[in-house]
Design a protein around this motif. Structure first.
Motif: not given
Length: 312
Positions: A206-222, A303-312
């Protein structure tokens, strides 16, 4: 290299087998499977497996208690561990001779001899290959060895879905399933989830983000882990939660622990192990791990993952 390792095993009466910290099925499968292979053919040898116990995978194999003095006269074999800092139980350094068996890209050359095969699906598959040397000497593969090695192969290939699955992988899987063990029971235990973890998985979806580059991200705090009653180690079991999402190329789980933030990286195309290497980690091209020390650093990773995905 396999025959050299076999000859070394023959020379020692005491053998201690290690694997990496925070073990997965391949780490335990190759470690425990190798023990079973050796004990099955050389019943008089003392063979031990060591490392921290993992409750979620204790159904596979239990670790042995080994005194310090035993190491000094023992052959040490480290399975499925690319670099020294990830070897579970630092007493490996006290052994008489050290062998490394691994399928990860080699980032740390260690051991008196090392057998590294990046083309293998798993270290468990490599232990199957090593068994051929035992077979030449008249050995037979036990049911328990087959169960453990099959679990390791299944774990590292994602049930034969990942690109690391080869014809040789299926060859060995076919041989292993001829032995007497329950595959349905093994699958059930490998992939079962607790109710708290299942609820956390719902939160992730329900809370992960799919970015325009094709990278996905979720933050899980303590605090979020505490809210769901799930440990950081348990959260690793849902890292592939959104792997089937259309349009996703690679993704990252940032999981906060007491003194660092785990960076769990997975991919469906872009090679991520070099990125992990820049942040105190490493692994496979499609599955890697790392860690950072602050949430500010996670922005750099993303940022690095975004760049990697965008260039793939």
């Amino acid at each position: 290299m396999k025959d050299i390792i076999f000859e070394k095993i023959k020379q020692y009466d005491s053998i201690i087998i290690h694997r990496h910290v925070r073990p997965d099925p391949d780490a335990l499968g190759s470690q425990g499977g190798l023990k079973e292979v050796i004990k099955g053919h050389f019943p008089d040898k003392k063979v031990y497996i060591v490392g921290e116990r993992d409750d979620s995978l204790s159904f596979l194999v239990e670790m042995d208690e080994v005194g310090d003095a035993v190491f000094q006269r023992s052959l040490i074999i480290v399975c499925d561990t690319a670099n020294r800092e990830r070897i579970d139980d630092e007493r490996y350094e006290k052994g008489d001779f050290l062998i490394k068996i691994d399928h990860h890209p080699e980032v740390d050359e260690y051991g008196d001899i090392a057998w590294v095969d990046e083309t293998a699906s798993s270290t468990s598959e490599m232990i199957c290959e090593l068994f051929l040397e035992f077979e030449k000497d008249g050995a037979e593969l036990s049911d328990e060895a087959a169960r453990l090695l099959y679990a390791g192969i299944v774990g590292d290939t994602g049930r034969f879905r990942f690109p690391n699955t080869t014809e040789q992988t299926f060859h060995w899987a076919g041989k292993l399933i001829r032995k007497e063990f329950s595959r349905p029971e093994l699958y059930d235990k490998l992939y079962e989830k607790s109710l708290p973890l299942t609820r956390l998985e719902g939160y992730v979806l329900s809370n992960f983000e799919l970015r325009p580059s094709g990278a996905g991200v979720i933050y899980l705090t303590k605090d979020k882990l505490k809210e769901f009653g799930v440990t950081s180690k348990e959260a690793a079991n849902i890292v592939n939660t959104f792997s089937t999402l259309k349009g996703i190329k690679a993704w990252v789980f940032f999981v906060e622990e007491e003194d660092l933030i785990r960076v769990r990286l997975r991919s469906k195309g872009p090679e991520i192990h070099h990125l992990a290497g820049r942040y105190n980690g490493g692994g496979h091209p499609m599955a890697s791990g790392a860690h950072v020390l602050s949430w500010e650093e996670t922005k750099e990773v993303l940022r690095d993952l975004d760049e990697l995905c965008a260039n793939f």
